[in-house]
Motif scaffolding. Structure first.
Motif, mmCIF file in Angstrom:
data_model
loop_
_atom_site.group_PDB
_atom_site.id
_atom_site.type_symbol
_atom_site.label_atom_id
_atom_site.label_comp_id
_atom_site.label_asym_id
_atom_site.label_seq_id
_atom_site.Cartn_x
_atom_site.Cartn_y
_atom_site.Cartn_z
ATOM 1 N N ALA A 31 0.738 -1.159 0.016
ATOM 2 C CA ALA A 31 -0.009 0.008 0.066
ATOM 3 C C ALA A 31 0.889 1.350 -0.027
ATOM 4 N N ARG A 32 1.966 1.245 0.793
ATOM 5 C CA ARG A 32 2.730 2.282 0.645
ATOM 6 C C ARG A 32 3.377 2.589 -0.673
ATOM 7 N N ASP A 33 3.933 1.375 -1.136
ATOM 8 C CA ASP A 33 4.566 1.701 -2.748
ATOM 9 C C ASP A 33 3.390 2.261 -3.486
ATOM 10 N N ALA A 34 2.146 1.895 -3.547
ATOM 11 C CA ALA A 34 1.146 2.308 -4.533
ATOM 12 C C ALA A 34 1.171 4.042 -4.042
ATOM 13 N N LEU A 35 1.068 4.111 -2.789
ATOM 14 C CA LEU A 35 0.760 5.485 -2.561
ATOM 15 C C LEU A 35 1.910 6.388 -2.821
ATOM 16 N N GLN A 36 3.172 5.884 -2.900
ATOM 17 C CA GLN A 36 4.282 6.562 -3.215
ATOM 18 C C GLN A 36 4.133 6.670 -4.942
ATOM 19 N N PHE A 37 3.687 5.734 -5.641
ATOM 20 C CA PHE A 37 3.344 5.908 -6.915
ATOM 21 C C PHE A 37 2.532 6.882 -7.538
ATOM 22 N N ILE A 38 1.339 6.849 -6.789
ATOM 23 C CA ILE A 38 0.195 8.044 -6.982
ATOM 24 C C ILE A 38 0.979 9.425 -6.590
ATOM 25 N N SER A 39 1.728 9.325 -5.621
ATOM 26 C CA SER A 39 2.206 10.696 -5.093
ATOM 27 C C SER A 39 3.125 11.113 -6.331
ATOM 28 N N ASN A 40 4.092 10.528 -6.775
ATOM 29 C CA ASN A 40 4.994 10.747 -7.922
ATOM 30 C C ASN A 40 4.392 11.214 -9.250
ATOM 31 N N ARG A 41 3.304 10.430 -9.424
ATOM 32 C CA ARG A 41 2.409 10.837 -10.578
ATOM 33 C C ARG A 41 1.655 12.152 -10.508
ATOM 34 N N LEU A 42 1.009 12.247 -9.491
ATOM 35 C CA LEU A 42 0.667 13.808 -9.082
ATOM 36 C C LEU A 42 1.757 14.856 -8.729
ATOM 37 N N ARG A 43 2.822 14.469 -8.604
ATOM 38 C CA ARG A 43 3.942 15.433 -8.150
ATOM 39 C C ARG A 43 3.567 16.332 -6.896
ATOM 40 N N MET A 44 3.007 15.406 -5.986
ATOM 41 C CA MET A 44 2.420 15.765 -4.537
ATOM 42 C C MET A 44 2.951 15.038 -3.483
ATOM 43 N N PRO A 45 3.588 15.727 -2.427
ATOM 44 C CA PRO A 45 3.833 14.975 -1.442
ATOM 45 C C PRO A 45 2.823 14.681 -0.407
#
Length: 583
Positions: free
Chosen positions: A106-120
């Motif tokens: 779940a953490r990895d998926a969240l990091q992927f979404i964060s990178n795509r959004l360019r948002m911490p």
């Protein structure tokens, strides 16, 4: 030590009960949080124990509601699978609530979404109960529906629309179309001022944005269920109060120009709307049911519907056969399969590949699903005697080169299509059969003589749809002995010269969740079998047109069945292996 030990230490759970629950969770008998709640452990106590154990602060969600502007940052599919939800956007940081902050995937998926959004992002802890409530905000098609429903509550005049009022609304709607200069009066901008209008508008927009192919609206007695069909599977997207059902049905009938006071028999209609700056067509069907009319809307998105042949995921052999058949000077090309097998998509893709500048292409359709530039498309209307059969007679006076017949339904249409092919026209048509070779006995059963079928039939395409694996969701697995034996048996009667060209290694693939694609699959591809009618197959049709004999001859020439096409695609990592059993 775990957070369960903290519950034991706090005296809220005995050691024996804790051990039992942990063992049950590890053996797959349920989620640990759900098992604790079954033992009457309050959700708040579970969350506080987790927070103390992990050091992650607890999120406080007001009334378990999250604005849609925040929900849209994380797709519903990802939120449901990984059990995390966006809570708020503060100072450019996305606050996310997680049921299990220790879940690495779940953490990895969240990091992927964060990178795509360019948002911490900043992680907070939430309880399972809060998660379950908030996830319904997705399925409730955002807070817009809730707001519209609140405007309706207590206003009987809005919900219980009388016939006279409906007719007034319809007249006003028709007047609006007339004023805009539209000829058909069937294209409209989806407006969102009235509450019921807004409910329908949000529903349709959500369906289009979610890549749904159909929308089902049905009265279940106590509630009105709205389901979307995505990648061939129906799922409930919205539950509405039963008192809005008459108004929602009336609104859709107004849009599609159906009789508002006719509730005893089915009706068919259509309308067009601009959603996200593109035109989308909706084909509407009503059906009288026990609690009230059921509405089914087929979504026809012109930007997605017409694909190039190369985009259909065809094998090299099948793509070559289809391109070759399109260049035939005359004959009939049949596409077969049950409803929802993608026949129309394939048919339009083939027609789209025809040179419509140098050839006169005319179609008979029911209904016209997608508009193709440079092609004269005609909607049949059986209620006034304009059928596929009568239309085919008229088309031949239009100097056509290529004719498309939406569906061969009866003997007369079949015979006229064959006659058109015999007189120098290339005819595309669909037919309902289970296999490619089964189309020939079906035509014979419909009364077409074998000596007419043999010289006119070019190819027969049979197809189904299978779910596509996401590129990031492929997991390679070694093909064990059982799989290898199954595959060997399946291809045993295929001549060696064709069998050795197939890519059947010792590895196949299954779909697994990934950060980009939590479900493992997204979209669908056609699984096909194509029967090419050459001189040898013609002879079988003339002498003994039965399925076993036709298949035997086609097999000698390297024809693969739909199941075998699926097996090859599974070994190539295009579809999951389990999809083969659905073909």
């Amino acid at each position: 030590m775990s957070f369960v030990d903290l519950l034991v230490k706090q005296g809220k759970l005995s050691e024996s009960d804790a051990q039992t629950l942990i063992e049950r969770a590890q053996s797959g008998q349920g989620d640990l949080d759900d098992l604790l709640r079954e033992r009457q452990i309050p959700d708040e106590d579970i969350v506080l124990a987790k927070s103390e154990y992990t050091g992650v602060p607890v999120a406080h969600v007001v009334d378990d509601k999250v604005p849609f502007e925040v929900l849209k940052f994380i797709p519903e599919e990802s939120a449901s699978h990984y059990q995390f939800i966006p809570l708020a956007l503060k100072d450019g940081i996305l606050e996310v609530g997680m049921v299990d902050p220790d879940d690495i995937k779940a953490r990895d998926a969240l990091q992927f979404i964060s990178n795509r959004l360019r948002m911490p992002f900043r992680v907070y802890l939430i309880g399972k109960g809060v998660f379950d409530e908030v996830i319904h905000s997705y399925r409730g098609l955002t807070g817009e529906i809730t707001k519209a429903l609140s405007e309706i509550e207590g206003d009987d005049n809005v919900v219980e629309v009388g016939v006279d009022e409906e007719e007034v609304v319809e007249e006003e709607s028709q007047k609006e179309h007339t004023d805009t200069g539209e000829v058909s009066g069937k294209e409209t901008q989806i407006k969102e001022d009235a509450p019921v209008t807004k409910i329908v508008s949000v529903m349709l927009r959500h369906a289009v944005e979610g890549n749904a192919s159909d929308v089902h609206i049905e009265h279940m007695g106590e509630r009105v269920r709205v389901r979307f069909r995505v990648d061939g599977e129906l799922f409930t997207s919205l539950l509405l109060p039963k008192n809005v059902h008459p108004a929602v049905v009336a609104r859709i009938k107004i849009l599609s120009k159906l009789k508002l006071d006719e509730k005893r028999k089915p009706q068919d209609g259509r309308f067009s709307a601009h959603i996200d700056n593109r035109k989308v067509d909706f084909r509407v069907s009503t059906f009288p049911a026990h609690y009230g009319e059921k509405i089914v809307m087929r979504i026809l998105d012109s930007q997605k519907g017409i694909r190039k042949l190369e985009e259909l995921g065809l094998s090299v052999r099948n793509l070559s056969l289809m391109k070759k058949s399109i260049k035939a000077p005359y004959g009939i090309i049949l596409i077969t399969g049950p409803t929802g097998s993608g026949k129309s998509t394939t048919l339009y893709s083939m027609i789209n590949a025809v040179d419509r500048e140098k050839k006169n292409v005319v179609s008979l359709e029911d209904p016209v699903e997608y508009n193709i530039p440079g092609m004269a498309q005609s909607q049949v209307r059986p209620e006034i005697g304009y059928t596929f059969a009568s239309g085919l007679r008229s088309i031949l006076r239009q100097d056509p080169d290529v004719i498309m017949v939406g569906e061969i339904r009866d003997k007369e249409t079949a015979q006229l299509a064959i006659q058109a092919a015999l007189t120098g026209h290339l005819v595309f048509a669909t037919l309902h059969t289970n296999s490619a070779v089964g189309a020939i006995p079906r035509l014979v059963d419909m009364g077409v003589d074998p000596f007419l079928i043999a010289p006119t039939l070019v190819i027969v395409i049979a197809q189904r749809l299978a779910r596509l694996m996401c590129p990031t969701s492929k997991k390679a697995l070694p093909a064990n002995e059982a799989y290898q034996r199954m595959v060997a048996k399946q291809f045993a009667d295929l001549p060696e010269e064709y069998r050795k060209s197939l890519d059947l290694g010792e590895i196949f693939y299954e779909a697994v969740p990934s950060a980009e694609c939590p479900g493992g699959t997204r979209g669908r591809a056609a699984i096909m079998e194509i029967l090419e009618v050459d001189k040898d197959v013609e002879k079988i049709i003339l002498d003994n047109p039965v399925e076993p004999e036709i298949w035997k001859m086609a097999r000698q020439k390297g024809m693969l069945s739909m199941r075998e096409d699926g097996i090859v695609k599974a070994y190539q990592g295009v579809i999951p292996f389990e999809e083969i059993n659905k073909i």
